[in-house]
Design an enzyme around this catalytic site. Structure first.
Site: not given
Ligand code: AP5
Length: 216
Positions: A160, A171
């Site tokens: 990803r 994140r």
């Protein structure tokens, strides 16, 4: 039945929501998967979301709430749904409470999966995904039958965009600032469970199934 899976990126929310959904016969509703599909379809919303997702930032509350509202209205959610990656902000949680209040489906449980940052980084950087069906693999813990190939549709597995280490760390920062406060929001609710995410996939899924069974 509505169940919520909370936890930082890579703690195993998607893995566990999928297993439990199959056991209970209700769909896993992953806002990450819905957004990635919109990116693949090159919709206006997908193009807007892509920039944020690739940078490890959150997509706007209004977009995500709209998507979840639409998804929960589909007939396969008549018996309930397992929310994976939603809510992710207090605003999303408040909107979800409104959606649930208007529906006939109660909020039955909230599972928060706990894991330390270094294990998270190890797990995410070894994750491989199918770009067509979103199936999730891991180089050590969940290998496909044929190396680099999806078991479901024979597509080549990919990494990803947001699974590069520097984006994973961003994140985690966003999680701490925006999503971790949800633990305080939900922790005194009936059906709230904290789960140790360092155990094996099977140990965790058995534990969750047992805890939910006890809710009666
Ligand atoms: P999303 O796709 O939801 O990403 P995430 O929350 O960061 O979660 P992950 O998919 O990274 O991890 P997971 O907890 O599901 O772990 P998994 O089971 O795969 O969101 C992506 C982006 O979309 C966001 O950054 C944001 O931009 C946007 N977005 C999504 N929802 C949003 C919202 N509500 N609001 C705003 N923006 C939103 O497991 C990880 C790996 O570990 C896998 O390889 C797996 O095989 C392995 N594994 C799992 N469990 C175990 C175990 N027990 N032992 C060993 N390995 C394990």
């Amino acid at each position: 039945m509505i169940g919520i899976f909370l936890g930082a990126p890579g703690t195993g929310k998607g893995t566990q929501a999928k297993i439990l959904g199959e056991k209970l016969g209700i769909p896993q509703v992953s806002t990450g998967d819905i957004l990635r599909q919109a990116v693949r379809d090159k919709t206006v919303l997908g193009l807007k979301a892509k920039e944020k997702m690739d940078a490890g930032e959150l997509v706007s509350d209004d977009i995500v709430i709209g998507l979840v509202n639409e998804r929960l209205a589909l007939s396969d959610c008549n018996g309930g749904a397992l929310l994976d990656g939603f809510p992710r902000t207090i605003k999303q949680a408040e909107k979800l409470a409104g959606i649930i209040e208007k529906s006939t489906k109660p909020l039955d449980f909230i599972v928060n999966i706990d894991l330390d940052d270094e294990t998270i980084v190890e797990r995410i950087t070894a994750r491989r995904v199918c770009p067509v069906c979103d199936a999730v693999y891991h180089l050590k813990h969940k290998m496909p039958s044929k190396e680099g190939i999806c078991d479901n549709d024979s597509s080549d597995l990919i990494i990803r965009e947001d699974d590069k280490e520097e984006i994973v760390r961003e994140r985690l920062r966003v999680y701490r600032d925006e999503s971790a406060p949800l633990i305080g929001y939900y922790k005194n609710s009936d059906g709230y469970f904290n789960i140790d995410g360092s155990k094996s996939v099977n140990e965790i899924s058995d534990e969750i199934y047992l805890l939910i069974g006890k809710l009666g």
